[in-house]
Write an enzyme that holds these catalytic residues in place. Structure first.
Site, PDB file in Angstrom:
ATOM      1  N   GLN A  59       2.817   9.977   1.194  1.00  0.00           N
ATOM      2  CA  GLN A  59       4.169   9.398   1.280  1.00  0.00           C
ATOM      3  C   GLN A  59       5.066   9.818   0.119  1.00  0.00           C
ATOM      4  OE1 GLN A  59       2.311   5.322   1.999  1.00  0.00           O
ATOM      5  NE2 GLN A  59       4.256   5.125   3.064  1.00  0.00           N
ATOM      6  N   HIS A 119      -2.417   7.841   6.765  1.00  0.00           N
ATOM      7  CA  HIS A 119      -1.430   8.717   6.119  1.00  0.00           C
ATOM      8  C   HIS A 119      -2.085  10.003   5.621  1.00  0.00           C
ATOM      9  CE1 HIS A 119       2.276   6.404   6.092  1.00  0.00           C
ATOM     10  NE2 HIS A 119       1.681   5.340   5.582  1.00  0.00           N
ATOM     11  N   HIS A 175      -4.566   1.770   7.516  1.00  0.00           N
ATOM     12  CA  HIS A 175      -3.189   2.284   7.610  1.00  0.00           C
ATOM     13  C   HIS A 175      -2.967   3.399   6.581  1.00  0.00           C
ATOM     14  CE1 HIS A 175       1.358   1.562   7.863  1.00  0.00           C
ATOM     15  NE2 HIS A 175       1.231   2.254   6.744  1.00  0.00           N
ATOM     16  N   GLU A 176      -3.387   3.158   5.341  1.00  0.00           N
ATOM     17  CA  GLU A 176      -3.167   4.158   4.282  1.00  0.00           C
ATOM     18  C   GLU A 176      -4.048   5.390   4.491  1.00  0.00           C
ATOM     19  OE1 GLU A 176      -0.625   3.702   2.630  1.00  0.00           O
ATOM     20  OE2 GLU A 176      -0.356   1.572   3.014  1.00  0.00           O
ATOM     21  N   CYS A 193       5.755  -0.064   7.095  1.00  0.00           N
ATOM     22  CA  CYS A 193       5.404   1.104   6.292  1.00  0.00           C
ATOM     23  C   CYS A 193       6.604   1.463   5.435  1.00  0.00           C
ATOM     24  CB  CYS A 193       5.048   2.269   7.216  1.00  0.00           C
ATOM     25  SG  CYS A 193       4.583   3.775   6.341  1.00  0.00           S
ATOM     26  N   LEU A 194       6.361   1.775   4.180  1.00  0.00           N
ATOM     27  CA  LEU A 194       7.460   2.189   3.295  1.00  0.00           C
ATOM     28  C   LEU A 194       8.130   3.466   3.795  1.00  0.00           C
ATOM     29  CD1 LEU A 194       5.869   1.368  -0.170  1.00  0.00           C
ATOM     30  CD2 LEU A 194       7.846   0.240   0.880  1.00  0.00           C
ATOM     31  N   GLY A 197       0.829  -1.197   0.000  1.00  0.00           N
ATOM     32  CA  GLY A 197       0.000   0.000   0.000  1.00  0.00           C
ATOM     33  C   GLY A 197       0.863   1.246   0.000  1.00  0.00           C
TER      34      GLY A 197
HETATM   35  C1  QAP Z   1       0.975  -0.898   5.002  1.00  0.00           C
HETATM   36  O1  QAP Z   1       3.103  -1.241   4.093  1.00  0.00           O
HETATM   37  C2  QAP Z   1       0.697  -2.175   5.749  1.00  0.00           C
HETATM   38  O2  QAP Z   1       9.850  -1.793   6.363  1.00  0.00           O
HETATM   39  C3  QAP Z   1       1.761  -1.059   3.733  1.00  0.00           C
HETATM   40  O3  QAP Z   1      11.812  -2.321   4.614  1.00  0.00           O
HETATM   41  C4  QAP Z   1       1.721  -3.025   6.134  1.00  0.00           C
HETATM   42  O4  QAP Z   1       3.715  -1.855   2.038  1.00  0.00           O
HETATM   43  C5  QAP Z   1      -0.580  -2.513   6.059  1.00  0.00           C
HETATM   44  C6  QAP Z   1       7.830  -2.252   3.366  1.00  0.00           C
HETATM   45  C7  QAP Z   1       1.443  -4.197   6.816  1.00  0.00           C
HETATM   46  C8  QAP Z   1      -0.852  -3.692   6.728  1.00  0.00           C
HETATM   47  C9  QAP Z   1       0.143  -4.550   7.111  1.00  0.00           C
HETATM   48  C10 QAP Z   1       8.188  -2.004   4.677  1.00  0.00           C
HETATM   49  C11 QAP Z   1       8.845  -2.529   2.461  1.00  0.00           C
HETATM   50  C12 QAP Z   1       6.441  -2.195   2.913  1.00  0.00           C
HETATM   51  C13 QAP Z   1       9.518  -2.034   5.075  1.00  0.00           C
HETATM   52  C14 QAP Z   1       4.032  -1.652   3.185  1.00  0.00           C
HETATM   53  C15 QAP Z   1      10.520  -2.309   4.157  1.00  0.00           C
HETATM   54  C16 QAP Z   1      10.174  -2.565   2.844  1.00  0.00           C
HETATM   55  C17 QAP Z   1       5.407  -1.791   3.689  1.00  0.00           C
HETATM   56 CO    CO Z   2       2.516   3.471   5.550  1.00  0.00          CO
END
Ligand code: QAP
Ligand code: CO
Length: 167
Positions: free
Chosen positions: A51, A137, A133-134, A91-92, A46
């Site tokens: 972001q 943001h 979550h999104e 989270c990215l 997401g």
């Molecule tokens: C939000 O998060 C989310 O730490 C989206 O080193 C995450 O795409 C919602 C990511 C989990 C529900 C459950 C994170 C990539 C990606 C990192 C993501 C990383 C590389 C996170």
């Molecule tokens: Co995020």
């Protein structure tokens, strides 16, 4: 097509509250396409416009195993919610950190697509967590805000150190 730069915590621009999308035009659809490219490349499940430093109410996501179910939500609203569930989130914008967060388990969502069509649907599990979550943001909120001050400050100082090293 272009990859966009992703802001990292504690960048203050991540605290901006996004404004509603009013024009469903080609420049909006170009941004949606660039956000999908950026999310898939990361890779992530997401990504919110906040972001990538664009402060409009837009998010893209794909929680499918095969990464073949892109979904774009514009001006999203949660119109019903029930149950709660704790899930590990990342989270990215907070790379390398994952922590448990409690959120609603089932939600009903109303949102527009990139052509301005309004849709309503139910979501649960990972999809529901990802939408919440999104949507946070878009309010300038991050998952680390749900953690203790101690945990959040540790994450902040580690990321600040890494960012200084990386220049
Ligand atoms: C939000 O998060 C989310 O730490 C989206 O080193 C995450 O795409 C919602 C990511 C989990 C529900 C459950 C994170 C990539 C990606 C990192 C993501 C990383 C590389 C996170
Ligand atoms: Co995020």
């Amino acid at each position: 097509m272009a990859l966009l730069n992703i802001l990292h915590f504690p960048d203050p621009r991540l605290r901006t509250v996004a404004k509603p999308v009013e024009k469903f035009d080609d420049s909006l659809r170009q941004l949606v396409s660039d956000m999908f490219e950026t999310m898939y490349e990361a890779p992530g499940i997401g990504l919110a416009a906040t972001q990538v430093d664009r402060h409009i109410r837009l998010l893209v996501m794909d929680v499918s195993e095969d990464r073949d179910r892109p979904r774009c939500l514009i001006n999203p609203e949660i119109i019903d919610a029930d149950g709660d569930e704790e899930m590990d989130e990342g989270c990215l914008s907070v790379p390398g950190f994952y922590e448990k967060v409690r959120r609603a388990e089932n939600i009903r969502v109303r949102a527009h697509d990139e052509f301005g069509e309004q849709h309503e649907f139910d979501a649960s599990g990972l999809e529901a967590v990802c939408i919440q979550h999104e949507m946070d943001h878009l309010e300038g909120k991050l998952f680390v805000d749900y953690l203790s001050n101690l945990k959040r400050n540790r994450i902040r100082s580690k990321l600040v150190k890494q960012q200084k090293k990386a220049g």
